[in-house]
Design a protein around this motif. Sequence first.
Motif, short mmCIF file in Angstrom:
data_model
loop_
_atom_site.label_atom_id
_atom_site.label_comp_id
_atom_site.label_asym_id
_atom_site.label_seq_id
_atom_site.Cartn_x
_atom_site.Cartn_y
_atom_site.Cartn_z
N UNK A 124 0.84 -1.20 0.00
CA UNK A 124 0.00 0.00 0.00
C UNK A 124 0.87 1.25 0.00
N UNK A 125 0.44 2.24 -0.76
CA UNK A 125 1.18 3.51 -0.83
C UNK A 125 1.04 4.28 0.47
N UNK A 126 2.09 4.99 0.83
CA UNK A 126 2.09 5.84 2.02
C UNK A 126 2.32 7.29 1.61
N UNK A 127 2.05 8.21 2.52
CA UNK A 127 2.22 9.63 2.22
C UNK A 127 3.62 10.08 2.64
N UNK A 128 4.31 10.71 1.70
CA UNK A 128 5.65 11.27 1.95
C UNK A 128 5.65 12.73 1.53
N UNK A 129 6.25 13.57 2.36
CA UNK A 129 6.33 15.00 2.05
C UNK A 129 7.69 15.27 1.40
N UNK A 130 7.66 15.99 0.27
CA UNK A 130 8.89 16.31 -0.45
C UNK A 130 8.96 17.81 -0.68
N UNK A 131 10.11 18.39 -0.30
CA UNK A 131 10.35 19.82 -0.52
C UNK A 131 11.49 19.96 -1.53
N UNK A 132 11.19 20.58 -2.68
CA UNK A 132 12.19 20.70 -3.73
C UNK A 132 11.85 21.89 -4.62
N UNK A 133 12.89 22.60 -5.06
CA UNK A 133 12.73 23.72 -5.99
C UNK A 133 11.74 24.76 -5.50
N UNK A 134 11.74 24.99 -4.19
CA UNK A 134 10.89 26.02 -3.62
C UNK A 134 9.43 25.60 -3.45
N UNK A 135 9.11 24.34 -3.70
CA UNK A 135 7.74 23.86 -3.57
C UNK A 135 7.68 22.68 -2.61
N UNK A 136 6.47 22.47 -2.06
CA UNK A 136 6.25 21.35 -1.15
C UNK A 136 5.17 20.44 -1.73
N UNK A 137 5.44 19.14 -1.71
CA UNK A 137 4.52 18.17 -2.29
C UNK A 137 4.17 17.09 -1.27
N UNK A 138 2.92 16.62 -1.34
CA UNK A 138 2.49 15.44 -0.61
C UNK A 138 2.39 14.32 -1.64
N UNK A 139 3.21 13.32 -1.51
CA UNK A 139 3.32 12.28 -2.53
C UNK A 139 2.90 10.94 -1.94
N UNK A 140 2.01 10.25 -2.67
CA UNK A 140 1.66 8.87 -2.34
C UNK A 140 2.62 7.97 -3.08
N UNK A 141 3.24 7.05 -2.37
CA UNK A 141 4.22 6.18 -3.00
C UNK A 141 4.28 4.84 -2.28
N UNK A 142 4.58 3.83 -3.06
CA UNK A 142 4.78 2.50 -2.49
C UNK A 142 6.21 2.02 -2.73
N UNK A 143 7.09 2.97 -3.09
CA UNK A 143 8.48 2.61 -3.31
C UNK A 143 9.16 2.30 -1.97
N UNK A 144 10.31 1.68 -2.07
CA UNK A 144 11.00 1.24 -0.86
C UNK A 144 11.89 2.32 -0.25
N UNK A 145 12.64 3.01 -1.09
CA UNK A 145 13.61 3.98 -0.58
C UNK A 145 13.34 5.37 -1.14
N UNK A 146 14.02 6.34 -0.55
CA UNK A 146 13.90 7.72 -1.03
C UNK A 146 14.32 7.80 -2.49
N UNK A 147 15.41 7.13 -2.83
CA UNK A 147 15.90 7.18 -4.21
C UNK A 147 14.88 6.58 -5.18
N UNK A 148 14.28 5.44 -4.80
CA UNK A 148 13.27 4.81 -5.66
C UNK A 148 12.08 5.75 -5.85
N UNK A 149 11.65 6.40 -4.79
CA UNK A 149 10.52 7.31 -4.87
C UNK A 149 10.82 8.49 -5.79
N UNK A 150 12.02 9.05 -5.68
CA UNK A 150 12.38 10.20 -6.52
C UNK A 150 12.41 9.80 -7.99
#
Length: 345
Positions: free
Chosen positions: A93-119
Amino acid sequence: MKNAKNNFKNYFSNGPKTVFVVMLVVMCITVTIFNMKKAISVIVDGKAIQVVTLKSNVTQILKSNNIALGSKDQITVSLDSKVKDGDKIYIKKAINVKVEVDGKKYNILTAENTVEDMLKAEKIVLSGTDKVIPSKNNELTSGLQVVITRVNTKTLKETKAINFATEIKNSNELNKGAKKVIQKGKAGQKVVTSSVVYENGKEISRNLISEKVKSKPVKQIIALGTTGVYTASRGGNVRYSSKLSVRATAYTADYSCTGKGPGDPGLGITSTGARAKRNANGYSTIAVDPRVIPLGTKVYVDGYGYAIAEDIGGAIKGNHIDLYFSSTDEMWSWGARNVSIYIVK
């Protein structure tokens, strides 16, 4: 009547056959259903759900067992694939991850394993120098905050001014404290090459690579006046190079002062050969100690006026001067005083 008996007889004689056929059909159906029945395992986030089903399509199996699949959830099999008895279906199941990049903030649903995989899945591209917190190999957890800092380095060339130096030269042509620019200063130029590191567009460090002078600066020269200005009691300003405090006495060209009487050719003649004079509008004669005030020196005597050192006297020693007056009355009127004298510029 006879026909009825024959029919009845035939019916009961054929009965076992009919029952057998029916039982055979039922058995075939039962075997078929038994063969279609499957026991599979659906593992959702590590928790197994045992499912017994006649369905073969994955989508139908999940739907009939109320197992919802989100758009970002991951499943190990295709939704339109067929399953067989004993298969295992893994769902993350996908979980919610917060990502801050390029001056913006995103709420991302992802089922990836690592930060690198999610990016990578979200197509967030990193350069080799970008900073990622937490690290790229960090495992994802619900609510994790990922901050990406863009880091880039530029080689920057800038033309900068080289400040000119200022030289101060004393000038006795100017009143004390007065300034005059003799030579205007001019800034030079240099090309500065630097390696500049930026984080999210903000400069954080700068390292000098080289400096190249395009034009040398021209120093500025300023004349600083050293000549004092004294405002005389009689009015007007007296420009002087130095000031002395002296004892000022008075004399005249009579016998009591010079030992010479009328008719004496040396009467009124000073040691320099000039005739003693009292000139209220010009330079009067004074006697000095030439070791302190050289003969020929022009001075201003406070309360007396301008004078020139033209005479000496046996009693005139050190900071002592003798002022010439035209008459005895003026001489006695002056008497002896402590005064300031100014060496005229």
